[in-house]
Write an enzyme that holds these catalytic residues in place. Structure first.
Site, PDB file in Angstrom:
ATOM      1  N   ARG A 115       2.903  -0.152  -1.020  1.00 43.57           N
ATOM      2  CA  ARG A 115       3.870  -1.127  -0.283  1.00 43.57           C
ATOM      3  C   ARG A 115       5.219  -0.681  -0.669  1.00 43.57           C
ATOM      4  O   ARG A 115       5.526  -0.422  -1.697  1.00 43.57           O
ATOM      5  CB  ARG A 115       3.513  -2.401  -0.958  1.00 43.57           C
ATOM      6  CG  ARG A 115       2.533  -3.355  -0.096  1.00 43.57           C
ATOM      7  CD  ARG A 115       2.976  -3.805   1.494  1.00 43.57           C
ATOM      8  NE  ARG A 115       1.981  -4.487   1.984  1.00 43.57           N
ATOM      9  CZ  ARG A 115       0.809  -3.808   2.542  1.00 43.57           C
ATOM     10  NH1 ARG A 115       0.650  -2.560   2.718  1.00 43.57           N
ATOM     11  NH2 ARG A 115      -0.245  -4.653   3.167  1.00 43.57           N
ATOM     12  N   GLU A 162      10.533  -2.315   6.423  1.00 45.66           N
ATOM     13  CA  GLU A 162       9.717  -1.790   7.373  1.00 45.66           C
ATOM     14  C   GLU A 162      10.001  -2.531   8.620  1.00 45.66           C
ATOM     15  O   GLU A 162      10.089  -3.751   8.460  1.00 45.66           O
ATOM     16  CB  GLU A 162       8.319  -1.455   7.183  1.00 45.66           C
ATOM     17  CG  GLU A 162       8.242  -0.527   6.184  1.00 45.66           C
ATOM     18  CD  GLU A 162       6.581  -0.524   5.847  1.00 45.66           C
ATOM     19  OE1 GLU A 162       5.792  -1.184   6.650  1.00 45.66           O
ATOM     20  OE2 GLU A 162       6.217   0.205   4.709  1.00 45.66           O
ATOM     21  N   HIS A 166       3.647   4.086   7.723  1.00 44.98           N
ATOM     22  CA  HIS A 166       2.606   2.978   7.501  1.00 44.98           C
ATOM     23  C   HIS A 166       1.107   3.157   8.070  1.00 44.98           C
ATOM     24  O   HIS A 166       0.522   2.261   8.952  1.00 44.98           O
ATOM     25  CB  HIS A 166       2.959   1.547   7.465  1.00 44.98           C
ATOM     26  CG  HIS A 166       2.273   0.407   6.640  1.00 44.98           C
ATOM     27  ND1 HIS A 166       2.827  -0.476   6.011  1.00 44.98           N
ATOM     28  CD2 HIS A 166       1.014   0.507   6.228  1.00 44.98           C
ATOM     29  CE1 HIS A 166       2.083  -1.091   5.389  1.00 44.98           C
ATOM     30  NE2 HIS A 166       1.033  -0.701   5.437  1.00 44.98           N
TER      31      HIS A 166
HETATM   32  C1  8YV Z   1      -2.753  -1.973   7.269  1.00 44.02           C
HETATM   33  C2  8YV Z   1      -2.267  -2.015   4.675  1.00 44.02           C
HETATM   34  O1  8YV Z   1      -2.783  -1.120   8.202  1.00 44.02           O
HETATM   35  O2  8YV Z   1      -4.236  -3.095   4.185  1.00 44.02           O
HETATM   36  C3  8YV Z   1      -3.232  -2.964   4.000  1.00 44.02           C
HETATM   37  O3  8YV Z   1      -2.606  -3.596   3.260  1.00 44.02           O
HETATM   38  O4  8YV Z   1      -1.077  -1.822   4.396  1.00 44.02           O
HETATM   39  C4  8YV Z   1      -2.549  -1.277   6.065  1.00 44.02           C
HETATM   40  O5  8YV Z   1      -3.935  -0.766   5.779  1.00 44.02           O
HETATM   41  C5  8YV Z   1      -1.460  -3.230   7.512  1.00 44.02           C
HETATM   42  O6  8YV Z   1      -1.136  -3.963   6.544  1.00 44.02           O
HETATM   43  C6  8YV Z   1      -1.884  -3.883   8.635  1.00 44.02           C
HETATM   44  O7  8YV Z   1      -1.474  -5.404   8.492  1.00 44.02           O
END
Ligand code: 8YV
Length: 322
Positions: free
Chosen positions: A238, A267, A285
């Site tokens: 993150r 982002e 991402h």
């Molecule tokens: C997602 C991610 O694609 O799962 C997570 O926390 O960061 C990614 O796998 C993204 O968050 C979409 O909502």
């Protein structure tokens, strides 16, 4: 009458079809991102929502959505959801743990190798027509094999990254809020160290912590100063766990050798400094984005929403933080 639900972003057809068997679905297959105001209006008379990290679910929104009973995130991370506010208003919140660990770990390795061996930089050089011939000192990189891998955050994804390090015959160190059992440490061939030791010894440091107030800028200028100047830093977890401005400064000054980043603060905006640096590998991402995994994530979120609104017991219910 079927309960009304909103799907905030484009999803795969099998997830929509499944939801359609149970609910009156308002989809967003045009994938138009929703501002907080538009989201509040769209959710005003809905009982459920299938959401992604791009929607902020907070008290201000919940106050405008009195019928809402469940918010099911297509993500393992849930820093876009205020769990306390959901709990206080009796709204169930769920995530998608487990189904994306391996794909995210694979991608972490793509970033590690691409950054250490300067893959994207070399490709850009070649595509730009600059390659006039072989040179002994061309694109000298950092060896991954036999290096020391530091893992910050040793949950499911961190452990999957550790297991993959065996093929590169690396020394694996980790730091986590709590030490893992001897059995898991053994299966990961990983040794627990303090944060300071992790920073000092890692040749490659990869971040796998969730984002929360407790992990905000966990890696800032102070921590980067404790790292080797030859080290590379990887983040497929993150944005916000790393202080991006501090990282840009460290990379510019040569205090770190490189970085591989799939996630960023604010982002989809990037710190402009990253774009001027050649020793960074940048991706938008996409660490979990294999077709099979993104399909599983969407389906698991849909299953959570169906369970939440039919039985009140979704499999991946998130409890408010203690
Ligand atoms: C997602 C991610 O694609 O799962 C997570 O926390 O960061 C990614 O796998 C993204 O968050 C979409 O909502």
């Amino acid at each position: 009458m079927k309960p009304k639900i909103l799907v905030t972003r484009e999803v795969f057809s099998e997830a929509l079809n499944f939801l359609g068997q149970h609910f009156d679905v308002t989809p967003n297959q045009a994938d138009t991102p929703m501002s907080p105001e538009v989201l509040a209006t769209a959710l005003a008379d809905m009982e459920g929502a299938l959401t992604t990290l791009s929607e902020r679910i907070d008290e201000a929104l919940l106050a405008k959505c009195p019928k809402l009973k469940a918010v099911c995130n297509i993500a393992v991370g849930y820093n876009n959801i205020d769990l306390k506010a959901c709990h206080a208003r009796g709204v169930m919140a769920t995530n998608t743990p487990g189904v994306l660990d391996d794909s995210t770990a694979d991608f972490t390795w793509a970033l590690i190798l691409a950054t250490a061996r300067r893959v994207t930089e070399a490709e850009q050089y070649l595509r730009a027509g600059k390659w006039t011939g072989w040179k002994l000192k061309q694109f000298l990189g950092t060896d991954v094999h036999h290096a020391t891998l530091g893992i910050l955050g040793m949950g499911r994804v961190g452990q999957a990254v550790a297991r993959r390090a065996r093929g590169f015959e690396m020394t694996v160190l980790y730091h986590n809020t709590r030490r893992l059992s001897a059995e898991i440490e053994k299966s990961c061939h990983a040794a627990y160290v303090s944060m300071d030791e992790l920073l000092a010894r890692a040749d490659i440091l990869t971040v796998h912590t969730p984002y929360s107030p407790a992990t905000h800028h966990l890696l800032g200028a102070t921590q980067m100063a404790k790292m080797k100047s030859t080290a590379i830093l990887i983040n497929a977890a993150r944005g916000g766990v790393i202080d991006d401005a501090a990282l840009v400064a460290a990379l510019k000054q040569g205090a770190l050798a490189g970085a591989g980043l799939d996630v960023f603060e604010n982002e989809p905006s990037l710190h402009p400094g990253f774009l001027k640096l050649s020793n960074v590998v940048l991706t938008p991402h996409v660490a979990s984005s294999s077709e099979a995994t993104r399909r599983r994530m969407a389906m698991l979120a849909a299953e959570n929403l169906v369970a939440a609104l039919t039985t009140g017991k979704p499999p991946n219910l998130l409890h408010p933080p203690v």
